[in-house]
Design an enzyme around this catalytic site. Structure first.
Site, PDB file in Angstrom:
ATOM      1  N   HIS A 100     -75.447 -25.727  56.504  1.00 31.63           N
ATOM      2  CA  HIS A 100     -75.942 -24.931  55.378  1.00 31.63           C
ATOM      3  C   HIS A 100     -74.898 -23.906  54.941  1.00 31.63           C
ATOM      4  O   HIS A 100     -74.693 -23.680  53.748  1.00 31.63           O
ATOM      5  CB  HIS A 100     -77.229 -24.203  55.785  1.00 31.63           C
ATOM      6  CG  HIS A 100     -78.423 -25.090  55.904  1.00 31.63           C
ATOM      7  ND1 HIS A 100     -78.883 -25.873  54.860  1.00 31.63           N
ATOM      8  CD2 HIS A 100     -79.272 -25.337  56.947  1.00 31.63           C
ATOM      9  CE1 HIS A 100     -79.955 -26.549  55.252  1.00 31.63           C
ATOM     10  NE2 HIS A 100     -80.200 -26.239  56.512  1.00 31.63           N
ATOM     11  N   GLU A 131     -81.356 -30.106  53.124  1.00 35.35           N
ATOM     12  CA  GLU A 131     -81.615 -30.316  54.546  1.00 35.35           C
ATOM     13  C   GLU A 131     -81.062 -31.664  55.017  1.00 35.35           C
ATOM     14  O   GLU A 131     -80.523 -31.768  56.123  1.00 35.35           O
ATOM     15  CB  GLU A 131     -83.117 -30.232  54.836  1.00 35.35           C
ATOM     16  CG  GLU A 131     -83.740 -28.867  54.605  1.00 35.35           C
ATOM     17  CD  GLU A 131     -83.173 -27.802  55.535  1.00 35.35           C
ATOM     18  OE1 GLU A 131     -82.678 -28.158  56.623  1.00 35.35           O
ATOM     19  OE2 GLU A 131     -83.232 -26.618  55.172  1.00 35.35           O
ATOM     20  N   HIS A 136     -76.348 -28.271  62.391  1.00 32.87           N
ATOM     21  CA  HIS A 136     -77.152 -28.377  61.161  1.00 32.87           C
ATOM     22  C   HIS A 136     -77.168 -27.049  60.410  1.00 32.87           C
ATOM     23  O   HIS A 136     -76.938 -27.001  59.200  1.00 32.87           O
ATOM     24  CB  HIS A 136     -78.582 -28.799  61.533  1.00 32.87           C
ATOM     25  CG  HIS A 136     -79.567 -28.697  60.409  1.00 32.87           C
ATOM     26  ND1 HIS A 136     -79.923 -29.769  59.621  1.00 32.87           N
ATOM     27  CD2 HIS A 136     -80.264 -27.620  59.925  1.00 32.87           C
ATOM     28  CE1 HIS A 136     -80.795 -29.369  58.717  1.00 32.87           C
ATOM     29  NE2 HIS A 136     -81.025 -28.069  58.880  1.00 32.87           N
ATOM     30  N   GLU A 137     -77.414 -25.959  61.140  1.00 34.13           N
ATOM     31  CA  GLU A 137     -77.452 -24.645  60.496  1.00 34.13           C
ATOM     32  C   GLU A 137     -76.080 -24.264  59.930  1.00 34.13           C
ATOM     33  O   GLU A 137     -75.977 -23.642  58.872  1.00 34.13           O
ATOM     34  CB  GLU A 137     -77.935 -23.583  61.489  1.00 34.13           C
ATOM     35  CG  GLU A 137     -79.347 -23.806  62.020  1.00 34.13           C
ATOM     36  CD  GLU A 137     -80.388 -23.941  60.933  1.00 34.13           C
ATOM     37  OE1 GLU A 137     -80.199 -23.363  59.845  1.00 34.13           O
ATOM     38  OE2 GLU A 137     -81.405 -24.629  61.143  1.00 34.13           O
TER      39      GLU A 137
END
Length: 423
Positions: free
Chosen positions: A281, A357, A277-278
């Site tokens: 970004h 997100e 997930h990070e």
């Protein structure tokens, strides 16, 4: 003056009553009946006690947030209308003939005034967090962070005050434009130095100690063409039981950071999902999109502050003891307007952030292809932070930079169902 003070206190009291009624009486935070028993239903992964605690803690935390935001505006308004700001400028003028030193002295006393009077509210927040076992931090450690906060904010804001007022005095009509132009390199510089200068003031950062896990994380990074050499962990267990991971910094100082609480509580598959997930970004340039959005909003914000300050001083300058926008006396007005515009624009910035997100969640699930681990990680995040799975609408609009846990689990389940159907 008494009439305005009485009116502002009454208005703040009415606002507080509305917030209390909305959060404690009106709002319903249960999930729709059709989703009861699903993985998005907190009753399926929280105990009865955890459900009660999450509801109580989240409601108290949200109440403190909404009543604290205008409280600082009220303090600054009192600082103006009582003539304290005027007196403080006179004292600072007497300390030195240099405007930069006068600005530093003035802003020190203004910062101290707001910090001291806001301290009881901050302390209540700390006590409630400790009461619900979210905070594990000792009072002395918490106070140390408060002192660091004060001096870091004071140092940064003093530079801003000196530069902004130099521009106002030199270019009264266009100061807002030049201030915005200077804010671009200043913001980028802060984001570049934050991971190596500011963050270590609060916690210890070091490369991930679990080298086997780090290799797996770096393998995902390599698959995503991310030039990462290390994953960092931070010893947050000294301060909290909550879980988190984030991307910080830009350029060569950018870092992917895992809280040690996350490492201690989640299993390997869940951690890999969070790391993916990070990385999402990073791959989708969300940091740079965020910077661009912030700079765009700040351009319009500074322009509106310029117009509003002129209008307020023209109409209420005598009441507020302000003669000109060029005076340090007017800085509390600048902060009030900045705070109000930031609060008003937060639904827009939060909407953009929630979209980012969600994109990062989808990216992570496509990278790991492990829907069960993804859902479990969100369930554990909710339990550890005692957060509401489906918060009230106004809380989501003004506070949530991420989709609600109900939404996140739901679209991960839907994504998994679509994949199963395709197979």
């Amino acid at each position: 003056m008494r009439k305005w003070l009485t009116g502002s206190i009454l208005l703040y009291f009415i606002y507080g009553l509305f917030v209390y009624w909305y959060l404690f009486v009106f709002s319903k935070t249960g999930i729709p009946a059709s989703f009861e028993g699903t993985s998005a239903d907190p009753a399926t992964f929280m105990s009865g006690r955890e459900l009660i605690l999450s509801q109580d803690y989240s409601t108290i935390k949200n109440f403190l947030y909404f009543v604290t935001v205008p409280f600082e505006w009220f303090l600054l308004f009192v600082f103006l209308i009582t003539g304290m700001s005027r007196k403080m400028q006179e004292w600072s003028n007497a300390t030195s003939k240099f405007f930069s030193l006068q600005s530093a002295v003035y802003f020190f006393w203004l910062s101290l005034y707001v910090t001291v009077l806001s301290f009881p509210v901050e302390w209540i927040g700390y006590q409630k967090s400790k009461e619900y076992n979210i905070t594990t931090q000792s009072f002395s450690s918490w106070m140390k962070d408060q002192v660091i906060d004060f001096w870091v904010n004071y140092a940064l804001m003093t530079v801003i005050v000196i530069v902004v007022y130099w521009l106002i005095r030199r270019f009264e009509k266009r100061w807002w434009l030049y201030a915005w132009l200077l804010s671009i390199p200043f913001s980028l510089f802060l984001m570049f130095v934050q991971p190596v200068v500011i963050d270590p003031l609060y916690n210890d950062f070091y490369p991930l100690q679990n080298k086997e896990l780090e290799e797996k994380i770096l393998a995902i990074a390599d698959k995503a063409d991310i030039p990462a050499e290390h994953v960092y962990e931070v010893n947050m267990s000294e301060k909290t039981n909550a879980l988190n991971a984030y991307v910080t910094g830009i350029g060569s100082n950018s870092r992917i950071v895992l809280w040690d609480t996350t490492l201690n509580r989640l299993n390997e598959d869940e951690i890999l999902f969070i790391m993916a997930h990070e990385m999402g970004h990073y791959v989708m340039n969300h940091i740079y999109v965020g910077i661009a959005g912030y700079l765009l909003l700040s351009l319009f914000g500074l322009f509106f502050i310029h117009l509003l300050m002129k209008m307020v001083i023209r109409r209420y300058g005598t009441l507020l003891k302000i003669h000109s926008i060029k005076e340090l006396t007017a800085f509390p007005l600048f902060l009030i307007l900045l705070g109000m515009l930031t609060f008003v624009s937060s639904p827009l910035s939060n909407t953009v952030s929630r979209y980012q997100e969600k994109s990062a969640d989808i990216y992570a699930i496509e990278m790991t292809n492990d829907h069960e681990a993804a859902v479990r990680s969100f369930q554990e995040l909710s339990k550890a932070g005692l957060s509401q799975v489906n918060p009230p609408a106004l809380v989501k609009i003004f506070r949530y930079t991420h989709p609600t846990m109900f939404e996140r689990i739901l679209y991960l389940e839907e994504h998994g169902d679509k994949n199963s159907n395709h197979e």
